[in-house]
Design an enzyme around this catalytic site. Structure first.
Site, mmCIF file in Angstrom:
data_model
loop_
_atom_site.group_PDB
_atom_site.id
_atom_site.type_symbol
_atom_site.label_atom_id
_atom_site.label_comp_id
_atom_site.label_asym_id
_atom_site.label_seq_id
_atom_site.Cartn_x
_atom_site.Cartn_y
_atom_site.Cartn_z
ATOM 1 N N THR A 13 10.018 -7.843 6.121
ATOM 2 C CA THR A 13 10.564 -6.522 5.568
ATOM 3 C C THR A 13 11.356 -5.683 6.212
ATOM 4 O O THR A 13 12.391 -4.929 5.596
ATOM 5 C CB THR A 13 9.396 -5.564 5.093
ATOM 6 O OG1 THR A 13 8.830 -5.326 6.410
ATOM 7 C CG2 THR A 13 8.321 -6.092 4.210
ATOM 8 N N TYR B 186 11.512 5.078 11.457
ATOM 9 C CA TYR B 186 12.003 3.745 11.675
ATOM 10 C C TYR B 186 13.082 3.656 12.676
ATOM 11 O O TYR B 186 13.187 2.982 13.467
ATOM 12 C CB TYR B 186 12.430 3.023 10.403
ATOM 13 C CG TYR B 186 11.417 2.727 9.632
ATOM 14 C CD1 TYR B 186 10.558 1.480 10.004
ATOM 15 C CD2 TYR B 186 10.666 3.355 8.807
ATOM 16 C CE1 TYR B 186 9.218 0.837 9.383
ATOM 17 C CE2 TYR B 186 9.699 3.010 7.960
ATOM 18 C CZ TYR B 186 8.905 1.942 8.500
ATOM 19 O OH TYR B 186 7.778 1.459 7.788
ATOM 20 N N LEU C 15 12.328 -1.721 3.366
ATOM 21 C CA LEU C 15 11.691 -1.595 1.890
ATOM 22 C C LEU C 15 10.568 -2.699 1.955
ATOM 23 O O LEU C 15 10.861 -3.917 1.758
ATOM 24 C CB LEU C 15 12.515 -1.783 0.738
ATOM 25 C CG LEU C 15 12.045 -1.122 -0.453
ATOM 26 C CD1 LEU C 15 11.872 0.350 -0.372
ATOM 27 C CD2 LEU C 15 13.070 -1.567 -1.890
ATOM 28 N N HIS C 16 9.340 -2.516 2.086
ATOM 29 C CA HIS C 16 8.324 -3.286 2.175
ATOM 30 C C HIS C 16 7.874 -3.870 1.007
ATOM 31 O O HIS C 16 7.773 -4.873 0.669
ATOM 32 C CB HIS C 16 7.161 -2.458 3.136
ATOM 33 C CG HIS C 16 7.566 -1.969 4.217
ATOM 34 N ND1 HIS C 16 8.013 -2.733 5.343
ATOM 35 C CD2 HIS C 16 7.786 -0.695 4.781
ATOM 36 C CE1 HIS C 16 8.025 -2.039 6.288
ATOM 37 N NE2 HIS C 16 7.876 -0.710 6.031
ATOM 38 N N ASP C 17 7.129 -2.936 -0.042
ATOM 39 C CA ASP C 17 6.290 -3.316 -0.975
ATOM 40 C C ASP C 17 7.009 -4.067 -2.128
ATOM 41 O O ASP C 17 6.253 -5.118 -2.542
ATOM 42 C CB ASP C 17 5.495 -2.035 -1.462
ATOM 43 C CG ASP C 17 4.526 -1.605 -0.327
ATOM 44 O OD1 ASP C 17 4.204 -2.214 0.539
ATOM 45 O OD2 ASP C 17 4.207 -0.266 -0.569
#
Length: 378
Positions: free
Chosen positions: A218, A262, A274-276
């Site tokens: 990610t 971050y 952007l992870h999800d």
């Protein structure tokens, strides 16, 4: 047109969960069966409220039901929801998020709703995507173990590998490269319920169907200034005003809320990761809509022909306090590369990032179109 993939989303909105909901709700390759919420980025009541608000923001409040799930881990006391990344509400950073239009569904539990929805699909077709703490998902397979064989795949945003698994910046603590994000060793989604995470990865039937999307991946997908312009104005939009729609402005405001963290903690200066939604996107693998994810080591001489699968173990020893204050490795995901041909957890090392952002923008446009129709009727 091929049949869309049945998909259930378990999440804890959360800024990046917003994009996961957008992608799951609007991509033509998915049929979103429902959403369950879990403790994590904020308390359960807040993550549930946020999910309902996001559905209202994207015009899907009448189409997708939300089921409140677990408010704490399977075997641990509740962990205080952090506010330093997602704010008090779990979705701080914008004034454009609407209030919920519909209430959550509480006539059936989240676990039972998930089980019924997944069981109603043809065997080997449905995906379950988890982008928050893994309590609901762990409870699902403990209560309904047969579903491990029934579903097509489980995608989890969580964990981290470290050690140069990808070129991503992982950040440093006391001048030593960190592995996790919430502690030096642990990623937050796994840390808040390590026993639930361990129960999933220790299930051999489920592990062979699981894709893990770790921080190592990610942190490669950054919302740079160019990406933010794409989301705000579209690929051919005139760059005037705040953005093409209030929804687009809201999404970029949410992205930027945690950009400072971050930058300061991880040294990621190009834009927030952007992870999800990556955990949602990977469920398109093998379809005509596939966004290529690369599950091989690019340094290996075999290149793309090298198929990698892993054993994943979760450190469950130690308390939250030990992890936060004493350097314990509680919640750490330790991965081991398996012999070629073995079945295990898939952990991609890269993806087509440009195509991913293109798809996200296309979903923004679909949401804009729906919102315009809703406004024209009001």
């Amino acid at each position: 047109m091929p049949e869309p993939i049945p998909l259930w989303l378990d999440c804890d909105p959360g800024h990046d969960d917003t994009f996961a909901i957008l992608l799951a709700a609007y991509h033509p390759g998915f049929k979103l069966l429902g959403i369950s919420t879990v403790h994590g980025n904020a308390s359960l009541d807040k993550t549930t409220n946020n999910a309902l608000s996001v559905l209202a923001a994207i015009g899907k409040h009448d189409d997708v039901a939300v089921y409140p799930g677990a408010s704490h881990a399977l075997k641990r006391a509740p962990m205080h929801a952090p506010t330093d990344i997602h704010g008090e509400s779990g979705l701080d950073g914008t004034d454009l998020l609407p209030k919920p239009v519909r209430a959550a569904t509480t006539s059936v539990s989240a676990v039972d709703a998930m089980a019924a929805a997944l069981r109603a699909q043809e065997p080997g077709t449905a995906w379950l995507v988890a982008t928050g703490g893994l309590t609901n998902v762990g409870a699902l397979f403990l209560a309904h173990p047969d579903l491990a064989a029934h579903i097509k795949g489980l995608s989890v945003m969580g964990g981290s590998v470290g050690g140069g698994f990808t070129p991503a910046v992982m950040g440093r603590v006391d001048d030593v490269e960190r592995v996790g994000n919430y502690t030096k060793w642990a990623e937050f989604n796994v840390l808040i319920d390590p026993e639930a995470a361990a129960s999933l990865f220790d299930n051999s039937v489920l592990a062979a169907k699981t894709t893990l999307i770790p921080l190592d991946l990610t942190h490669l997908v950054l919302a740079t200034s160019e990406v933010q312009e794409l989301l705000l104005y579209g690929p051919d939009g005139v760059k005037e005003g705040r953005g093409k729609s209030d929804l687009r402005v809201m999404l970029v405001e949410l992205l930027n809320f945690f950009a400072g963290t971050y930058r300061d903690v991880f040294g990621i200066v190009e834009g927030p990761p952007l992870h999800d939604p990556l955990a949602v996107a990977v469920a398109l693998t093998g379809t005509e809509y596939e966004i290529p994810f690369y599950d091989y080591d690019p340094k290996a001489p075999e290149g793309p022909s090298r198929r990698e699968r892993f054993e994943v173990k979760v450190v469950t020893e130690g308390s939250f306090e030990d992890a936060l204050e004493k350097g314990a490795q509680t919640g750490r995901t330790i991965v081991k590369l398996l012999e070629p041909g073995s079945e295990g957890v898939r952990i991609p090392r890269g993806l087509d990032i440009k195509l991913f952002w293109k798809v996200i923008e296309e979903c923004c446009q679909k949401a804009d179109d729906v919102n315009s129709k809703i406004l024209s009727k009001s």
